[in-house]
Motif scaffolding. Structure first.
Motif, PDB file in Angstrom:
ATOM      1  N   UNK A 145      -2.803  -3.651   8.680  1.00  0.00           N
ATOM      2  CA  UNK A 145      -1.475  -3.804   9.285  1.00  0.00           C
ATOM      3  C   UNK A 145      -0.401  -3.926   8.199  1.00  0.00           C
ATOM      4  N   UNK A 146       0.848  -3.644   8.604  1.00  0.00           N
ATOM      5  CA  UNK A 146       1.934  -3.630   7.639  1.00  0.00           C
ATOM      6  C   UNK A 146       2.139  -4.992   6.990  1.00  0.00           C
ATOM      7  N   UNK A 147       1.889  -6.055   7.732  1.00  0.00           N
ATOM      8  CA  UNK A 147       2.098  -7.382   7.147  1.00  0.00           C
ATOM      9  C   UNK A 147       1.149  -7.621   5.981  1.00  0.00           C
ATOM     10  N   UNK A 148      -0.067  -7.087   6.073  1.00  0.00           N
ATOM     11  CA  UNK A 148      -1.026  -7.231   4.965  1.00  0.00           C
ATOM     12  C   UNK A 148      -0.554  -6.429   3.761  1.00  0.00           C
ATOM     13  N   UNK A 149       0.095  -5.302   4.044  1.00  0.00           N
ATOM     14  CA  UNK A 149       0.569  -4.451   2.941  1.00  0.00           C
ATOM     15  C   UNK A 149       1.816  -5.050   2.278  1.00  0.00           C
ATOM     16  N   UNK A 206      -9.948  -8.588   1.782  1.00  0.00           N
ATOM     17  CA  UNK A 206      -9.367  -7.238   1.895  1.00  0.00           C
ATOM     18  C   UNK A 206     -10.307  -6.212   1.285  1.00  0.00           C
ATOM     19  N   UNK A 252       1.818  -4.905  19.704  1.00  0.00           N
ATOM     20  CA  UNK A 252       0.954  -6.087  19.782  1.00  0.00           C
ATOM     21  C   UNK A 252       1.715  -7.341  20.212  1.00  0.00           C
ATOM     22  N   UNK A 257       2.139  -2.832  15.333  1.00  0.00           N
ATOM     23  CA  UNK A 257       2.496  -4.226  15.100  1.00  0.00           C
ATOM     24  C   UNK A 257       3.476  -4.714  16.158  1.00  0.00           C
TER      25      UNK A 257
END
Lengths: 279, 266, 337
Positions: free
Chosen positions: C284-288, A278, B66, B63
Motif C-alpha cells: 500500500x502507498x502508506x508503506x511506500x 517488508x 478501503x 487505499x
C-alpha cells in the motif's frame, strides 16, 4: 584509471538442462572464460543475477554446492520476462551471471550440531546448495533431516536427488504433498509442511533449523519451531526480495536498515525480528 | 462553504460516509486534497479558486476504497470525471456522496441521473491560456509542432505524475508497467518519452474530461494536458461524443457500427 | 579551515573564461520559460539572476536519468559483451545551493560503500562544485533541521556568499584550490564578512536527532497512513531529489544486439518491490511513503552515519498533491509514542 564495471556479468555456457517440474528448470552453467572459471569461488547461501541477453537479469540463488567445482547450477520457475527467455534456452547457449552476492550460511558455526532443513515448493534450490554442502562435509554435523513439501507430486523438484537422499543411511528425508496432491504410487506423507514438522518429534536441543518456502509456509512453520523450543537464533531462512543491482545500490531490496542483497539473503529469525516485515 | 461544512459534519456524524474528501490549506497559497475522517476535522475544509486538483483521481484508489463510503467535494471537472468513471464501470451509481460545487453553490447529487442532469446544464470551456496555446500549436507547421513537443518531452523523466494524477488513469496494470511484451521502453530517453506520451494521449482520446490536472502535475512544466485535450476535441469533432457527460456511454473508439462512414471498418 | 577571499562580481566573467580555457564546461542555473534548470553557460550573464532553486537537482550531473551500463552483440552460440564508459566531461557546477552540494555526499555513500560504482565515480571525479549561499528561503526549505544551513560549506569546493559588490569566496578543497590557481589574481584577500548575517534565515522546524531516535518505535503509527492518503504514488519527489539514488536496470535489445540501461526509479512506485509472483512487500502507498521517510531518516543514519535528506524542499515544490516533507516530518516528530 578506470574502475571495474560492477554490472558486467560473466558469460556462462549452459552445459546441462534438467526439467524439474512443470515450468521449473535447472541449468548447469560453465564459465566461458577459463580464467574466470579458475578464480571463481562462492559459499553456500549466496545468489547471483542471471542474464538472458535481450531480456534482462533475474535473481536466484546458486543451487549447487561450492564443494562441486567447475560449474554452478540454478533452478528457476518461468514467471516473468527474463525467466521465460531463460526457459527457451538450449544446451550450449550463452547466458550471463553476476555474483556471487550476499552473505552465507554459517556452516562453521553449525559444526557438531543436528541440522533440520525445511523447504516448500520451488524454495528447495537454496537449501539444496547447503544440503549438498553439508553432506559433502558429513562428519562436521550430527543428524541431518530434510523435510520437503510441495503442492503436488509433480511439483517436487530434484526428484533424482530426493531418491538418492532417501536411500542414504546418514540422513533422513521426509517428503510430503498437500492433501489431494498425491498420486497412487506416492509413498511420502500427505499433509502441509508445518504439521508434518510438528509430528516428526524433533528435538531443538543442539539443533539448527533452516527454513525456506513460500511466505505462508514460513509464517506457519516458525511458530511450530518455536513451540518445539528452537530459539530464534537457531532458525535460519533466506529472503527473496526483488533485486536489480545485487550490490547494495539500487535500493529495491531495502528492508529496514538491511539490504537483502548485502546483509542477506540469509537471516536468522532473531535478525528478521529486528526488521520490518517488508519481505 | 458553511453549508458544505454543515453537510460534511452531518454525513460523518450519521455514519453515511467514513470520510469527506475535499480541499484544505496546503503549503503557502496552495490547496491540497484532504480527507476529513472525523467531524472535528471538517473545519479544515476550504473552498476557493485555488482548489484545482481533480479529486476523482482518488475515487478508484484501493487505499481510499478501503476507508468505506466517501463524500467527495466536486467542482465541475471532478463531476465530469466521476460520471466518466461510472460510464467506464469503475464507480457504481451511489458509491460516493457527490457534493457538487459550482461557483460556490453546493448541491448534493445522490445519483448518476442527477449528476448527468446537472452536467447537462454546464457549458464545458477550456482555460483561456490553454486555448491560446492550443491555437498556437494548431497554427504551427507539422515540423515546428514536432520540434516543439520534442523539446518539451526532453524534460520528461517519466515520474508518471501526469498519469497518476489523472482520474481516468486508473488501470491496475498500466501499459507502461507491462513487460511481456515490453510495449514501451521504461527508460526516459527520447523514444521512451515520446512513446509514453503518445500512448497516454491515445488512451485518453475520448476519455479525457479536460480537467488539466496532468499538466498541473508535471514538475517540469510540460503542458501534457494539451495532448489529451486536443485528442478529446478530435474525438468530439469526429464522433460528436464527449467524455464526462453520460453515465452510460458506448465509447467512440471501441464501438463498431455497420453504418460507419469509414470504409475500412466495414 | 577555509581560505577566505573576496571575489568581485565583474571578476566572474574572467573566472568563467579561465574555467572554460581549462577545458571545463560550466553548468549553472538558467531560466527558460520561467523555469529554473541547470544549463551550460559561457558567461555569468547567462546564469539566472534571481532564483531560489532549480526544479531538478544537480544529481543528474553525476547520476543521469538514463545511463548505459553495458552493451552486447549476439551471434549464434556467442555473446560479445562490451563495457560502457561514462562520458565524464570536466565540469564545474556553478551556483548550486549548499543543500545540493551537500547531497553529493549522500549519493557517494550509497554508490561507494563496499562495491564501487565506476559510472558515478568517473563523473564525480571530474566535477567541481562552486556553491552559492542562499539569501532567501521558502516554506519548503528545511536545511537547518537536517544539519545543513544556507551558507553551509559541505560538498562545495568553493562556496560563494553574496556580499555587497561581489562574493565572499571560501576555497574549501583541493579541487577548489585548483580553480583558484587558474585565476588567482581574481581572488583578493578576504575581509572577514559575517556570512551568517548575509545568509537566509531558516528556522529549524523539528528536532531531527530526536525524530531519528523515535522512528524505529513508530513504524506502525497511523501517521504514515494519514499523511499518505493523498499521495498518488508518482515519482516526482524521488526524481527531483538530490539524494534519491534508487534505480532500475532495463534491457533494450533486438535479436542481434542490446544494451543494459540504468534508469532512475522510485520507492513510491507500486512496481518497485513487486515480485513476479504478485507478492508485494510494500503493498500500500502508506508503506511506500513510510519507506521514503525511513530510508532517509532512519536507515541512512544507521547505515552511513549521515542523513539521506538535505532539506532542499525540492520534493515538496515538485509534488503534484502538495506532500510537504518538512511539515510531515515535523508532524511525525510531534507524535507521542
Amino acid at each position: 584509471m578506470s574502475e571495474k564495471n560492477i554490472y558486467l556479468p560473466y558469460l556462462m555456457r549452459i552445459a546441462e538442462i534438467t526439467e524439474e517440474s512443470p515450468a521449473v528448470k535447472t541449468f548447469r552453467l560453465e564459465f566461458v572464460d577459463d580464467v574466470a572459471a579458475q578464480s571463481f569461488d562462492f559459499k553456500t547461501g549466496q545468489f547471483g543475477l542471471y542474464s538472458a541477453f535481450g531480456e534482462g537479469e533475474s535473481t536466484f540463488c546458486i543451487a549447487s554446492s561450492p564443494t562441486r567445482k567447475g560449474y554452478i547450477e540454478c533452478t528457476f520457475r518461468e514467471v516473468g520476462r527474463v525467466t521465460a527467455a531463460l526457459a527457451d534456452k538450449e544446451v550450449g547457449d550463452i547466458v550471463g551471471f553476476r555474483g556471487p552476492y550476499g552473505n552465507v550460511f554459517p556452516l562453521e558455526d553449525w559444526k557438531g550440531k543436528n541440522l533440520v532443513f525445511i523447504a516448500g515448493g520451488i524454495a528447495l534450490p537454496p537449501l539444496r546448495s547447503v544440503i549438498w554442502n553439508c553432506l559433502d562435509l558429513r562428519d562436521w554435523f550430527k543428524d541431518i533431516t530434510v523435510v520437503y513439501g510441495a503442492r503436488r507430486v509433480a511439483d517436487l523438484v530434484y526428484k533424482r536427488e530426493l531418491k538418492e537422499w532417501s536411500e542414504r543411511p546418514d540422513m533422513k528425508l521426509v517428503t510430503t504433498v498437500d492433501p489431494g496432491g498425491e498420486t497412487p504410487d506416492w509413498t511420502g506423507k500427505v499433509g502441509f509442511v508445518p504439521p508434518v514438522v510438528e509430528q516428526l518429534g524433533l528435538s531443538a536441543e543442539n539443533t539448527v533449523a533452516i527454513v525456506c518456502g513460500p511466505p505462508i509456509m514460513i509464517k506457519l512453520t516458525l511458530p511450530v519451531l518455536q513451540k518445539l523450543g528452537f530459539p530464534p537464533e537457531a532458525i535460519f531462512t533466506t529472503l527473496e526480495n526483488r533485486m536489480k543491482c545485487g550490490v547494495g545500490k539500487c535500493g529495491r531490496c531495502n528492508t529496514g536498515k538491511s539490504y537483502v542483497c548485502k546483509d542477506g539473503p540469509v537471516y536468522t529469525l532473531a535478525e528478521l525480528n529486528q526488521l520490518p516485515a517488508e519481505y | 462553504m458553511e453549508a458544505l461544512k454543515q453537510r460534511a459534519i452531518e454525513l460523518l456524524e450519521k455514519g453515511e460516509v467514513k470520510a469527506v474528501l475535499g480541499y484544505a490549506k496546503g503549503t503557502g497559497q496552495a490547496r491540497r486534497a484532504f480527507f476529513a475522517r472525523q467531524p472535528g476535522q471538517v473545519d479544515k475544509l476550504v473552498l476557493d479558486e485555488a482548489c484545482t486538483q481533480n479529486l476523482a483521481a482518488y475515487a478508484t484508489k484501493h487505499e481510499v476504497k478501503k476507508l468505506g463510503r466517501v463524500a467527495i467535494v466536486a467542482p465541475p471537472a471532478t463531476q465530469r470525471a466521476l460520471i466518466q468513471l461510472m460510464a467506464e464501470r469503475q464507480l457504481r451509481d451511489g458509491d460516493l456522496a457527490i457534493l457538487a460545487v459550482d461557483e460556490g453553490a453546493i448541491k448534493e447529487l445522490g445519483s448518476a441521473a442527477a449528476l448527468e442532469e446537472h452536467l447537462a446544464l454546464k457549458a464545458q470551456g477550456l482555460d483561456a491560456k490553454d486555448k491560446t496555446l492550443l491555437a498556437k500549436l494548431d497554427a504551427m507547421s507539422r515540423e515546428d509542432r514536432w520540434a516543439y513537443w520534442q523539446n518539451e518531452f526532453s524534460r520528461c523523466m517519466k515520474c508518471y505524475a501526469c498519469r497518476n494524477s489523472c482520474p481516468m488513469c486508473y488501470c491496475e496494470h498500466c501499459t507502461m508497467d507491462c513487460n511481456r511484451p515490453q510495449w514501451v521502453p521504461v527508460a526516459s530517453h527520447s523514444i521512451g518519452n515520446l512513446e509514453y506520451h503518445m500512448v497516454r494521449t491515445m488512451h485518453l482520446a475520448g476519455r479525457c474530461v479536460e480537467c488539466g490536472d496532468c499538466g498541473r502535475a508535471c514538475p517540469v512544466g510540460i503542458p501534457v494536458h494539451l495532448l489529451t485535450i486536443s485528442a478529446e476535441e478530435t474525438v468530439h469533432e469526429l464522433f460528436g461524443q464527449r467524455a464526462g457527460a453520460k453515465a452510460k456511454l458506448d465509447y467512440a473508439l471501441s464501438t463498431f457500427k455497420t453504418d460507419d462512414k469509414e470504409s475500412f471498418i466495414r | 579551515m577555509a581560505n577566505t577571499y573576496q571575489l568581485s562580481r565583474e571578476s566572474l566573467t574572467s573566472l568563467f573564461g579561465a574555467l572554460r580555457k581549462d577545458g571545463r564546461r560550466i553548468l549553472a542555473p538558467v531560466e527558460s520559460d520561467g523555469r529554473i534548470g541547470l544549463g551550460e553557460v559561457e558567461a555569468p550573464a547567462q546564469v539566472a539572476g534571481d532564483y531560489l532553486q532549480t526544479i531538478m537537482s544537480a544529481k543528474e550531473v553525476a547520476f543521469p536519468k538514463v545511463e548505459r551500463l553495458l552493451s552486447y552483440t549476439i551471434t549464434p552460440g556467442q555473446v560479445d559483451l562490451k563495457d560502457a564508459e561514462p562520458k565524464a566531461a570536466p565540469t564545474v557546477l556553478f551556483g548550486v545551493r549548499p543543500c545540493e552540494a551537500k547531497a553529493f555526499g549522500a549519493l557517494d555513500a550509497v554508490f561507494n560503500w563496499d562495491y564501487r560504482d565506476k559510472f558515478f565515480n568517473a563523473r564525480l571525479e571530474k566535477l567541481a562544485v562552486i556553491g552559492l549561499s542562499c539569501t532567501k528561503a521558502d516554506e519548503a526549505c528545511f536545511c537547518t533541521s537536517v544539519g545543513g544551513g544556507p551558507a553551509d560549506t559541505a560538498g562545495s569546493d568553493i562556496l560563494l556568499t553574496p556580499v555587497a559588490d561581489g562574493y565572499l569566496a571560501e576555497v574549501l578543497t583541493e579541487k577548489g584550490t585548483a580553480i583558484l590557481n587558474l585565476a588567482s589574481d581574481l581572488f583578493k584577500p578576504g575581509n572577514g564578512v559575517d556570512k551568517v548575517a548575509v545568509a537566509a534565515k531558516v528556522e529549524a522546524a523539528f528536532d531531527q536527532p530526536a525524530l531519528t531516535a523515535k522512528l524505529p518505535g513508530m513504524f506502525d503509527s497511523e501517521v504514515w497512513v494519514d499523511q499518505s492518503l493523498r499521495c498518488i504514488g508518482c515519482g516526482a519527489c524521488a526524481f527531483v531529489c538530490p539524494t534519491c539514488v534508487c534505480f532500475d536496470i532495463q534491457e533494450e535489445a533486438d535479436p542481434k544486439q542490446g544494451e543494459r540501461l540504468r534508469c532512475w526509479d522510485s520507492c513510491g512506485f507500486h512496481m518497485f518491490t513487486l515480485h513476479a509472483s504478485g507478492h508485494n512487500p510494500r503493498e500500500v502507498q502508506s508503506a511506500r511513503w513510510r519507506q521514503r521517510i525511513y530510508h532517509k531518516f532512519s536507515y541512512y543514519p544507521q547505515r552511513y552515519d549521515q542523513l539521506g535528506c538535505v532539506g532542499c524542499g525540492k520534493c515538496t515544490r515538485a509534488c503534484p498533491v502538495d506532500m510537504n516533507l518538512k511539515e510531515h516530518l515535523t508532524e511525525a516528530a510531534g507524535v507521542t509514542a
